[in-house]
Design a protein around this motif. Structure first.
Motif, short mmCIF file in Angstrom:
data_model
loop_
_atom_site.label_atom_id
_atom_site.label_comp_id
_atom_site.label_asym_id
_atom_site.label_seq_id
_atom_site.Cartn_x
_atom_site.Cartn_y
_atom_site.Cartn_z
N UNK A 54 -6.26 -2.66 7.07
CA UNK A 54 -7.01 -3.46 8.02
C UNK A 54 -8.29 -4.02 7.44
N UNK A 55 -8.64 -3.63 6.21
CA UNK A 55 -9.87 -4.08 5.58
C UNK A 55 -9.58 -5.13 4.51
N UNK A 56 -8.73 -4.75 3.54
CA UNK A 56 -8.46 -5.67 2.43
C UNK A 56 -6.98 -5.75 2.04
N UNK A 57 -6.10 -5.21 2.90
CA UNK A 57 -4.67 -5.32 2.64
C UNK A 57 -4.11 -4.30 1.68
N UNK A 58 -4.90 -3.30 1.31
CA UNK A 58 -4.42 -2.24 0.42
C UNK A 58 -4.45 -0.91 1.16
N UNK A 59 -3.90 0.13 0.58
CA UNK A 59 -4.03 1.48 1.13
C UNK A 59 -3.19 1.73 2.37
#
Length: 109
Positions: A26-31
């Motif tokens: 939800x922040x940068x598309x990773x994790x």
């Protein structure tokens, strides 16, 4: 007409902490996924450890909260919060004051 009953919650003297987790998706598309579904939290306060997992569920016209609510009794401080993210990352936060909502964002790689 019957009697009207009103429940008045005067609160108590015990303490609490609510955690709202946000995955990196939800922040940068990773994790992990944005709502952190599947994250497991170990919370240590007042000499006790509690464990909760972020779950998502719903029913007709309703939805479960994804916030994690912990009652910590007479402790005024959370000693340690360990978040095990679905991505495999482990995050540790120490010395969190009680009686608040804490937003925790999954750390980057």
């Amino acid at each position: 007409m019957g009697p009207v009953f009103v429940w008045m919650n005067g609160g108590g003297e015990n303490h609490w902490v609510t955690l709202v987790l946000k995955g990196r998706m939800g922040v940068d598309g990773t994790g992990s996924n944005a709502d952190a579904v599947g994250a497991r939290v170990h919370l240590n306060a007042g000499g006790r450890t509690q464990v909760q997992e972020v779950r998502a569920g719903s029913s007709y016209l309703s939805m479960d909260s994804i916030a994690l609510e912990f009652g910590i009794g007479t402790a005024v401080m959370v000693d340690e919060i360990e978040v095990r993210w679905p991505s495999g990352r482990i995050q540790v936060i120490e010395d969190v004051p009680a009686d608040q909502v804490v937003a925790i964002e999954e750390p980057g790689s």
